[in-house]
Structures are given as C-alpha cells and as structure tokens.
Design an enzyme around this catalytic site. Sequence first.
Site, short mmCIF file in Angstrom:
data_model
loop_
_atom_site.label_atom_id
_atom_site.label_comp_id
_atom_site.label_asym_id
_atom_site.label_seq_id
_atom_site.Cartn_x
_atom_site.Cartn_y
_atom_site.Cartn_z
N ALA A 122 13.50 -10.13 -6.84
CA ALA A 122 14.01 -9.60 -8.20
C ALA A 122 13.40 -8.32 -8.25
O ALA A 122 12.60 -7.67 -7.97
CB ALA A 122 13.52 -10.59 -9.52
N HIS A 157 0.73 -1.28 -0.10
CA HIS A 157 -0.07 -0.04 0.17
C HIS A 157 0.92 1.24 -0.01
O HIS A 157 0.49 2.34 -0.70
CB HIS A 157 -1.12 -0.02 1.09
CG HIS A 157 -1.78 -0.99 1.07
ND1 HIS A 157 -3.23 -0.97 0.80
CD2 HIS A 157 -1.91 -2.25 1.67
CE1 HIS A 157 -3.76 -2.10 0.64
NE2 HIS A 157 -2.93 -3.10 1.23
N ASP A 217 -5.63 5.70 2.21
CA ASP A 217 -5.71 4.22 1.85
C ASP A 217 -6.97 3.91 2.27
O ASP A 217 -7.66 4.24 3.09
CB ASP A 217 -4.50 3.51 2.43
CG ASP A 217 -4.64 2.05 1.78
OD1 ASP A 217 -4.19 1.75 1.04
OD2 ASP A 217 -5.36 1.08 2.57
#
Length: 465
Positions: free
Chosen positions: A345, A15, A116
């Site tokens: 990654a 978030h 949020d």
Amino acid sequence: MKKSVVLYPGLGVGHLTPMVQLAQVFLQHDVDVTVALVEPPVKSPDFAKVVSRAAASNPSITFHVLPPPSSTPDGSNPDGTPKQHVVQMFHFLGAMNAPLRDFLRSLLSVDALVIDMFCCNALDVAAELGLPVYFFYASGAGDLSVFLQMPSVHARMTTSYSELGDSVLSLPGAPPFKVSDLPADVTKDSEAGNLIWRIFERMPESNGILVNTFESLETRAVRALSDGLCVPDRVTPPVYCIGPLVSAGGGEKEHECLQWLDTQPDNSVVFLSFGSMGTFPKKQLEQIAIGLEKSGQRFLWVVRTPPGDDHKHGEPLPEPDLDVLLPDGFLERTKERGLVLKSWAPQVDVLNHRATGAFVTHCGWNSTLEGVTAGLPLLCWPMYAEQKMNKIFIVEEMKLGVELKGYDKEIVEAEEVETKVRYMMDSEGGRALRERAESAKNRATEALKKGGSSHVAFVEFLNKV
C-alpha cells in the site's frame, strides 16, 4: 567550493530509503551528494525498482552502483549448511570495501563518507583515505543508547543470554527491559551476534553519529548519549538528532485504497501493515481477520503471502491468494467497512489520510516515524530485529501506543486483536493516545523548521565536516 559527501547505505530497501531521505537534506543545505549502492548478491527486482524510483524522484542526487567484489564470500558453513543471513550480509559488505575504495579514489573531491551501521568495515577504507566518516543510524536514539552499551555488558557476562531469559536490564537512556526484548540474533552465542556487537564497538571510532530522530521524542536517550553514559571507558563521538526523515508520499493519488479512504469518515479506519518483510502464517492471518470482523471497526489491511520452506531471503513473494489465506466469507462479510490489499500500500499517503485513525505496525523505525509524523497512535506488533526495543520506547517512553499481547508467543489471538482495536478507536484511553500523537506530530514539524532542534543539529554537523 561546495561540499561533497558520499552516502553508503549497504544492503536492503529499508536502509536505502532513509539514506535517500538524508541525501535530500544535504541538498537542502547545498551539498553535493552521491549515493554509492551495493547490489544484493541475490538479484532482487525490488532493489532495481527502488533505485529507479529514487533516481527519477531525485535528479540532483548521483546514484552509483558499485561493481561486485572480485570474489564473493562463501555463504556456507563447513558442514554445508547456509550461514545466517546476517553473517552473509556482513561478509559480503566486507568484500565490498575494495570496490568502495576504488570508487572514492576516482572522485575529484569528497569531504565526508556517511555509512550505514552495517557498513562498519568501511571505517577502514575511510581511515586509509584520510576521510572523515560518520554513521547514519536509521533507527532511534533509544535503541542506539542501549546497543552502544551492550558490547561491554556482553563482555562482563558470566552466563549466556538464553540462561538470563526474561531477566531485566536497567541501562542509562532506557526504561528497564527484558533480555528477551533484545534482537534474537544478538542473544545467541553465534557469529551473527558477535558481528552485530562489533558494529557498536566500532561506532566510537567515527567522527560522529547522525540519528533519525528528534530530541523531544526521545529525551532520556538523547541525554544519556550526550552525557557520554552509553560508551563506557571511551569518548562518545558527537550524536546529531536530525530527524524525523520520512518519505513525503503523494505519488499514488489514484491508488484504489486512497479512493476507498475518501469515502470513509474522519479518523475511523485502522491501518494494518507490517513492512516489506512482515509475513504471517495462515493461522495467524485467520485470527487477525476474526478479530477485525468482531471489532466492528473499519480497517485497511495489507496482506502478504507467507513464505514457503524453499523461499530464499531477498526473493520476492508471490501475490497472496486471499480466498485461501482468509476465513471463508470474510471479504464478503466485511466489504462495507474493510479493504484488504495484496502485498503493498502507499503507506505514507494512507497514514496521512484524514480517514486513518490508528496504525497497527511491526515497529520498524521507518514505519514508526511515519506514524508519528502523521499524528497516529500505534498498535505495536514487533516481529524481528530491533522492533521489540522500539516497542518498549513507543509504549513506555513516548506513550504513543499499546502492544498487542502474544506477539512474542506462538500467536496473537483474535480476541486480543478485537479488544485492542476497539480500545484504540473507541475509548477514552484511545482518545488520550490520539491527543499525545497529535502533539508529537507538531513537535516533529517544529524540530525540522529552521531554528528547530534537528535543523540546528544538522547545521552543527555540517560545520564540523
């Protein structure tokens, strides 16, 4: 005088990251930005690293870590069992209202608060201070169109979700979907489900909703939201599609996997990555490995350690032992055409590398948009939260991917992995998907340009603040 906004991303790296990307858009429009951060109740080195990296990369954004609440909500049920993670998170964020209120009062000027979705209790703080408040919905318009309707659907239900099973729902803004495609937390008659539906009951109280998507990607859902079809019997606040907001990447040029990709042919590598919480048991990892090996295709695969029974949510996982988790000899047999990475990654850089040709994803919205903006077809393996819903929109609405069958059962078999990877990389159907993905990438670029749909929507939003 410049406008000033405070962004309140709540808990979790997933978030915080899109909220930082939103902050960068505010800066582009000459708006001062402060991000008010909530430190997780369970100390996480990942949180500290992300905040440090975000602050170093964005010196024009002010990052302020709010002090912890004066009292921490009890994380246990009356019988001593721990409450669900979602319930603990809601209660903790509710307790953060007081520190947030004190911080906002300390500022000389604030024109708006952007929160949020999980911070819906902050609506009360904004109302008390007389501040305009907007939600930033970091997932897609399709999910939003469905979830805004679900509280009224839930109120009319005369049976439980478990009894409905695979019954089909048809709602404005979405293709028909099964009840079982809804997030697991909301299909249980539980405190967690009621709290989540409470978010979407309260969203219309806001001054507007910013959505991390672009109109041409989710046309049907955006139209349903704009037409007020998703909030029965109430006025829908303005919905602004301002995305895609994705990381620019480019910070890991020396990573071994990028050097390895440099040696591979164009569009030849399947990238498998399942997000910061995406883990599989050893049995499933073995099936993926067998399927990749039999497919004969090149691959780059991020493997995370399966959590043990004593692992606490939010705690980092140990580095995976690939020799224990994967079939005997797999790494040696596939070393000429595959690379397995431990835990992480540089995803955006990998997705945008010329050698990457497809993305096996858990359908988290951040990852979905990163795949779309890289022009890659998506192999969908949803795991939790709203990801099953995202899969439906990716496959049936956007037509940018296919699903790996068995994700909602006990296991995805090696044969399914082999078949779908080959389909994606070496078939007419896969080539058609790649062409549509390239078109979506171009439309995403156009949406963000000056005069594009997302740029226009953001300017419209700023004019209302």
